[in-house]
Design a protein around this motif. Structure first.
Motif, mmCIF file in Angstrom:
data_model
loop_
_atom_site.group_PDB
_atom_site.id
_atom_site.type_symbol
_atom_site.label_atom_id
_atom_site.label_comp_id
_atom_site.label_asym_id
_atom_site.label_seq_id
_atom_site.Cartn_x
_atom_site.Cartn_y
_atom_site.Cartn_z
ATOM 1 N N SER A 1 4.472 -4.911 1.989
ATOM 2 C CA SER A 1 3.148 -5.324 2.450
ATOM 3 C C SER A 1 2.106 -4.694 1.528
ATOM 4 O O SER A 1 2.467 -3.954 0.597
ATOM 5 C CB SER A 1 2.943 -4.873 3.906
ATOM 6 O OG SER A 1 2.266 -5.890 4.630
ATOM 7 N N GLY A 2 0.836 -4.980 1.799
ATOM 8 C CA GLY A 2 -0.210 -4.515 0.886
ATOM 9 C C GLY A 2 -0.323 -3.000 0.801
ATOM 10 O O GLY A 2 -0.511 -2.441 -0.285
ATOM 11 N N THR A 3 -0.197 -2.342 1.944
ATOM 12 C CA THR A 3 -0.399 -0.892 1.959
ATOM 13 C C THR A 3 0.680 -0.146 1.157
ATOM 14 O O THR A 3 0.345 0.660 0.286
ATOM 15 C CB THR A 3 -0.529 -0.394 3.414
ATOM 16 O OG1 THR A 3 -1.655 -1.065 3.990
ATOM 17 C CG2 THR A 3 -0.713 1.104 3.495
ATOM 18 N N HIS B 1 -10.951 -1.771 1.547
ATOM 19 C CA HIS B 1 -9.801 -1.639 2.442
ATOM 20 C C HIS B 1 -9.496 -0.159 2.668
ATOM 21 O O HIS B 1 -9.837 0.682 1.839
ATOM 22 C CB HIS B 1 -8.579 -2.348 1.833
ATOM 23 C CG HIS B 1 -7.418 -2.449 2.778
ATOM 24 N ND1 HIS B 1 -6.319 -1.617 2.705
ATOM 25 C CD2 HIS B 1 -7.187 -3.272 3.826
ATOM 26 C CE1 HIS B 1 -5.468 -1.935 3.665
ATOM 27 N NE2 HIS B 1 -5.968 -2.945 4.354
ATOM 28 N N ALA C 1 -11.679 -6.401 -2.039
ATOM 29 C CA ALA C 1 -12.315 -6.143 -0.752
ATOM 30 C C ALA C 1 -11.659 -6.937 0.370
ATOM 31 O O ALA C 1 -10.848 -7.832 0.126
ATOM 32 C CB ALA C 1 -13.784 -6.522 -0.844
ATOM 33 N N THR C 2 -12.059 -6.588 1.598
ATOM 34 C CA THR C 2 -11.597 -7.348 2.759
ATOM 35 C C THR C 2 -12.753 -8.101 3.428
ATOM 36 O O THR C 2 -12.530 -8.922 4.295
ATOM 37 C CB THR C 2 -11.002 -6.422 3.839
ATOM 38 O OG1 THR C 2 -12.041 -5.589 4.335
ATOM 39 C CG2 THR C 2 -9.898 -5.553 3.291
ATOM 40 N N ASP D 1 -7.302 -5.448 -6.395
ATOM 41 C CA ASP D 1 -6.631 -5.785 -5.134
ATOM 42 C C ASP D 1 -7.173 -7.144 -4.687
ATOM 43 O O ASP D 1 -8.267 -7.241 -4.134
ATOM 44 C CB ASP D 1 -6.910 -4.692 -4.105
ATOM 45 C CG ASP D 1 -6.297 -4.994 -2.745
ATOM 46 O OD1 ASP D 1 -5.816 -6.118 -2.533
ATOM 47 O OD2 ASP D 1 -6.324 -4.090 -1.882
ATOM 48 N N SER E 1 -5.827 -9.256 -2.486
ATOM 49 C CA SER E 1 -5.150 -9.700 -1.258
ATOM 50 C C SER E 1 -5.842 -10.867 -0.570
ATOM 51 O O SER E 1 -5.202 -11.846 -0.202
ATOM 52 C CB SER E 1 -5.060 -8.543 -0.272
ATOM 53 O OG SER E 1 -4.230 -7.537 -0.782
ATOM 54 N N HIS E 2 -7.159 -10.748 -0.376
ATOM 55 C CA HIS E 2 -7.863 -11.795 0.367
ATOM 56 C C HIS E 2 -8.030 -13.084 -0.431
ATOM 57 O O HIS E 2 -8.020 -14.170 0.137
ATOM 58 C CB HIS E 2 -9.249 -11.291 0.806
ATOM 59 C CG HIS E 2 -9.262 -10.845 2.225
ATOM 60 N ND1 HIS E 2 -9.641 -11.658 3.257
ATOM 61 C CD2 HIS E 2 -8.883 -9.671 2.784
ATOM 62 C CE1 HIS E 2 -9.521 -11.006 4.396
ATOM 63 N NE2 HIS E 2 -9.067 -9.789 4.148
ATOM 64 N N MET F 1 -2.735 -6.194 -7.387
ATOM 65 C CA MET F 1 -1.951 -6.202 -6.154
ATOM 66 C C MET F 1 -2.435 -7.364 -5.299
ATOM 67 O O MET F 1 -3.639 -7.617 -5.225
ATOM 68 C CB MET F 1 -2.138 -4.890 -5.389
ATOM 69 C CG MET F 1 -1.119 -4.646 -4.265
ATOM 70 S SD MET F 1 -1.248 -5.688 -2.799
ATOM 71 C CE MET F 1 -2.561 -4.862 -1.905
ATOM 72 N N THR G 1 -1.447 -9.271 -1.338
ATOM 73 C CA THR G 1 -0.581 -9.643 -0.228
ATOM 74 C C THR G 1 -0.270 -11.125 -0.418
ATOM 75 O O THR G 1 -0.973 -11.828 -1.142
ATOM 76 C CB THR G 1 -1.270 -9.418 1.140
ATOM 77 O OG1 THR G 1 -2.525 -10.103 1.136
ATOM 78 C CG2 THR G 1 -1.510 -7.948 1.403
ATOM 79 N N HIS H 1 0.325 -13.193 2.351
ATOM 80 C CA HIS H 1 0.168 -13.910 3.625
ATOM 81 C C HIS H 1 -1.263 -14.316 3.956
ATOM 82 O O HIS H 1 -1.518 -14.810 5.032
ATOM 83 C CB HIS H 1 0.729 -13.055 4.774
ATOM 84 C CG HIS H 1 0.260 -11.626 4.769
ATOM 85 N ND1 HIS H 1 0.874 -10.646 4.022
ATOM 86 C CD2 HIS H 1 -0.761 -11.011 5.401
ATOM 87 C CE1 HIS H 1 0.263 -9.486 4.206
ATOM 88 N NE2 HIS H 1 -0.749 -9.679 5.035
ATOM 89 N N LYS H 2 -2.209 -14.072 3.042
ATOM 90 C CA LYS H 2 -3.597 -14.415 3.373
ATOM 91 C C LYS H 2 -3.921 -15.801 2.774
ATOM 92 O O LYS H 2 -3.228 -16.753 3.107
ATOM 93 C CB LYS H 2 -4.520 -13.284 2.929
ATOM 94 C CG LYS H 2 -4.191 -12.002 3.731
ATOM 95 C CD LYS H 2 -4.980 -10.797 3.345
ATOM 96 C CE LYS H 2 -4.467 -9.576 4.119
ATOM 97 N NZ LYS H 2 -5.055 -8.322 3.652
HETATM 98 C C1 LIG Z 1 -4.772 -6.978 3.757
HETATM 99 C C2 LIG Z 1 -5.179 -6.057 2.683
HETATM 100 C C3 LIG Z 1 -4.386 -4.955 2.296
HETATM 101 C C4 LIG Z 1 -3.203 -4.451 3.081
HETATM 102 O O1 LIG Z 1 -2.255 -5.309 3.421
HETATM 103 P P1 LIG Z 1 -1.227 -5.022 4.622
HETATM 104 O O2 LIG Z 1 -0.190 -6.026 4.356
HETATM 105 O O3 LIG Z 1 -1.998 -5.207 5.895
HETATM 106 O O4 LIG Z 1 -0.740 -3.609 4.467
HETATM 107 C C5 LIG Z 1 -4.796 -4.205 1.214
HETATM 108 N N1 LIG Z 1 -5.925 -4.498 0.547
HETATM 109 C C6 LIG Z 1 -6.720 -5.527 0.899
HETATM 110 C C7 LIG Z 1 -7.969 -5.806 0.105
HETATM 111 C C8 LIG Z 1 -6.389 -6.334 1.975
HETATM 112 O O5 LIG Z 1 -7.200 -7.332 2.325
#
Ligand SMILES: *Cc1c(COP(=O)(O)O)cnc(C)c1O
Length: 404
Positions: free
Chosen positions: A87-89, A116, A165-166, A191, A193-194, A215, A217, A219-220
Motif C-alpha cells: 500500500s502507499g504507506t 499525507h 498531496a491528498t 507521491d 497516489s491521488h 510512488m 497507490t 486504487h485511487k
Molecule cells: C492514499 C495516499 C497514501 C497512502 O496510501 P495507503 O494505501 O492508504 O497507505 C500516501 N500518499 C498519498 C498522497 C495518498 O493520497
C-alpha cells in the motif's frame, strides 16, 4: 444475533450501489480486477523477485510479476518499477529507507495544507524517524508557493523533498520541484497516489524525468486493486528493491500483482484517456455548479478529480456536513482547509472527488444534480423532510448508474 460476514459483504455491496460516493481517494475497480484479487494466486508465497525467489512453485507468479513490471514501466515512463508494495504507506517507508538514514532532514507538504501523513506528520513514522520540515500553501490563493519552497530547501538542505498531496485541487509543477531539488542537492520523490490516473490518462504532466522516485497507490484514480508501486531512475533501482524486500516487506501479494498488471493494461487503452478526461470535466462541472450555489472553493476551482470546500460562509462545520450528507446517501469526508481555525476532528471544510461517480458513468448533468442535492442538505442539515427527499433523489440517480 450478529450478522455473518457473508451477509455483511452483501450489505456493503448494497450500500455502495445505493449511495453516491464523493470520497476523492476511492474508486470502483472493474470486475476482472476484483476477480484477480480474489484468485488462487492469493495462496502462493514468493518472497524475492522473479527468477530469484526463496520458494518453489513460482512459474506462474514470475510471469505475472514480469508482466506487471513491463507494462507498469511503460505506463509511468520509468527506468525501473517495483510492483510489490502492499500500500502507499509501506511504499513511502521503503523509499525513505532507501534514500535516508534516521535523523536525516526531509521536506514534505503539511497535512492540514493537503499533504499525507507519510509526508512528515509527527504522529506518523515519517515524522518520528526523520527531521521533516513542512511546507504549505499560500493562505490567500490556496496554491503552492514555489518561491517559498525553494527558499526553505536552500535553508534546510533536505536529503529528500516530497511533492504530492491528498487534498490539492490543482496541478503540481514537477518541473519546478525538480529544479528546486537539484539546486538543494535533494532527491525529489513525487507521491502521485491521488492523480496517477490523471497523469497516465493525459490530464496532468508526468513526474519523470524531474523526479528521482515516484510512488503511487493503485486504487485511487488509477482504478486498480488496493496496493502501490514505486518507480525510480535506474541508478536507484537496486536500493529501492532492497528496501521493499527484504527491508520493509515479506512475500508479495501475487494476487494483487496480477490485478495491478490488469490495471496497467487497462490504463494503456484509449478508453482510459477518455475516462481521465471525463473525471476532470465532471470535477469542473461540479465545481462550477457549487460556485453558483455560493459555495467557496479553495483555489477557486479545480483541474484535478477533487474539490475542497471552505464551509465558513455556510453556518455548518465539516463534520456536521459529512453527517447530514451521509444521512441523505451522499458520502464524502470532512477536511481541514488551509489555515483552518478548527480541529481536525471537526474542521471547516469538506473534500469531494468524482472518480467513483465517473466510473459509474455519470456525466456533467449528474454533477449539476449532485451540487443541488448537496446545497439542499447543507442549507437545512437538520430537516428530516429535506434529508429524506434528497435520499430518494440519490436512490433514483444511483439506480440509473449501477456499479458493474
Ligand atoms: C492514499 C495516499 C497514501 C497512502 O496510501 P495507503 O494505501 O492508504 O497507505 C500516501 N500518499 C498519498 C498522497 C495518498 O493520497
Amino acid at each position: 444475533m450478529a450478522k455473518s460476514i457473508k451477509q455483511l459483504l452483501k450489505d456493503e455491496d448494497k450500500r455502495q450501489q445505493e449511495t453516491i460516493s464523493l470520497i476523492a481517494s476511492e474508486n470502483i475497480a472493474p470486475p476482472e480486477i476484483r476477480q484477480a484479487a480474489g484468485s488462487s494466486l492469493m495462496n502462493k508465497y514468493s518472497e524475492g523477485y522473479p527468477q530469484k525467489r526463496y520458494y518453489g512453485g513460482n512459474k506462474v507468479a514470475d510471469v505475472v510479476e514480469q508482466m506487471a513490471v513491463a507494462v507498469g514501466r511503460k505506463l509511468f515512463r520509468a527506468d525501473h518499477i517495483n510492483v510489490q508494495p502492499y500500500s502507499g504507506t509501506p511504499a513511502m517507508m521503503a523509499i525513505y529507507f532507501a534514500l535516508m538514514k534516521p535523523g536525516d532532514t526531509a521536506m514534505g507538504m503539511s497535512l492540514p495544507h493537503g499533504g499525507h501523513l507519510t509526508h512528515g506528520h509527527k504522529v506518523n513514522f515519517s515524522g518520528k524517524l526523520y527531521k521533516f520540515v513542512q511546507y504549505g500553501v499560500d493562505p490567500d490563493s490556496g496554491l503552492l508557493n514555489y518561491d517559498e519552497i525553494e527558499t526553505m530547501a536552500k535553508i534546510f538542505k533536505p536529503k529528500v523533498i516530497v511533492c504530492g498531496a491528498t487534498a490539492y485541487p490543482r496541478q503540481i509543477d514537477f518541473q519546478r520541484f525538480g529544479k528546486i531539488a537539484k539546486k538543494a542537492g535533494a532527491y525529489l520523490v513525487a507521491d502521485i497516489s491521488h492523480i496517477a490516473g490523471l497523469i497516465v490518462g493525459g490530464q496532468h504532466p508526468y513526474p519523470f524525468p524531474h523526479a528521482d522516485v515516484v510512488m503511487s497507490t493503485t486504487h485511487k484514480t488509477l482504478r486498480g486493486p488496493r496496493g502501490a508501486i514505486i518507480a525510480c531512475k535506474a541508478s536507484l533501482a537496486a536500493a529501492i528493491d532492497k528496501a521493499v524486500f527484504p527491508g520493509v516487506q515479506g512475500g508479495p501479494h501475487d494476487n494483487i500483482t496480477a490485478a495491478k498488471a490488469l490495471c496497467f493494461q487497462n490504463a494503456m487503452k484509449p478508453e482510459f484517456k477518455r475516462y481521465a478526461a471525463q473525471i476532470v470535466k465532471n470535477a469542473q462541472a461540479l465545481a462550477r455548479a457549487l460556485q453558483k450555489l455560493d459555495f467557496n472553493l479553495i483555489t477557486g476551482g479545480t483541474d484535478t478529480h477533487l474539490i475542497l470546500i471552505d464551509l465558513t460562509n455556510k453556518n455548518i462545520t465539516g463534520k456536521e456536513a459529512e453527517t447530514a450528507l451521509g444521512k441523505a446517501g451522499i458520502i464524502l469526508n470532512k477536511n481541514m482547509i488551509p489555515n483552518d481555525l478548527r480541529s481536525p476532528f471537526d474542521p471547516s471544510g469538506i473534500r469531494l472527488g468524482v472518480p467513483v461517480v465517473t466510473s459509474r458513468g455519470m456525466k456533467e448533468s449528474q454533477m449539476e444534480q449532485i451540487a443541488l442535492m448537496i446545497a439542499k442538505v447543507i442549507d437545512k442539515p437538520k430537516s428530516k423532510s429535506v434529508l429524506s427527499a434528497v435520499k430518494k433523489e440519490v436512490a433514483a440517480c444511483t439506480k440509473k448508474f449501477p456499479i458493474k
